[in-house]
Scaffold this motif. Structure first.
Motif: not given
Length: 131
Positions: A31-39
């Motif tokens: 879970i990465d709230t710093g990533a704009a998009e899921t990859i």
């Protein structure tokens, strides 16, 4: 409410994707709230025949430390997080962890669509108004 695991300084969950009638649960998603998009890692979905095809557009980005990475985007039939579902959603697929311990990053694009609430006291993920 979905339990999340705090491991190695990161928050992990699982998600399920459906692509052309095949379904797969993918574990070890950060879970990465710093990533704009899921990859997601292409290695995690190759067994359901999800791979870059000639009509897919390949993108590039610079990662931490300035390294260049490539990824492709593709629409999947659905993404399930717990019991909540998003239909016809675009996801990115590219190398995340060369050691294979992390199969994807759950970014803000999906977290916002699910109205996600991360509870760091209880290590749970609630999907507001959807569950």
């Amino acid at each position: 409410m979905i339990n999340i695991e705090y491991r190695d300084g990161l928050l992990f969950t699982s998600l399920e994707i459906e692509f052309r009638g095949s379904r797969k649960i993918i574990d070890n998603i950060v879970i990465d709230t710093g990533a704009a998009e899921t990859i997601l890692s292409p290695d995690a979905v190759e067994d359901i025949d999800l791979f870059a095809e000639s009509d897919d557009f390949v993108h590039s980005f610079y990662g931490v430390g300035g390294s260049l990475h490539n990824f492709f985007s593709k629409s999947v039939d659905s993404v399930l997080l717990g019991t909540a579902r998003l239909e016809e959603i675009k996801l990115d697929f590219g190398m995340i962890d060369p050691h294979g311990h992390i199969n994807g990053l759950l970014g803000l694009d999906i977290l916002i669509k699910f109205n996600a609430i991360i509870d760091l006291k209880r290590f749970t993920l609630s999907l507001d108004n959807l569950e």
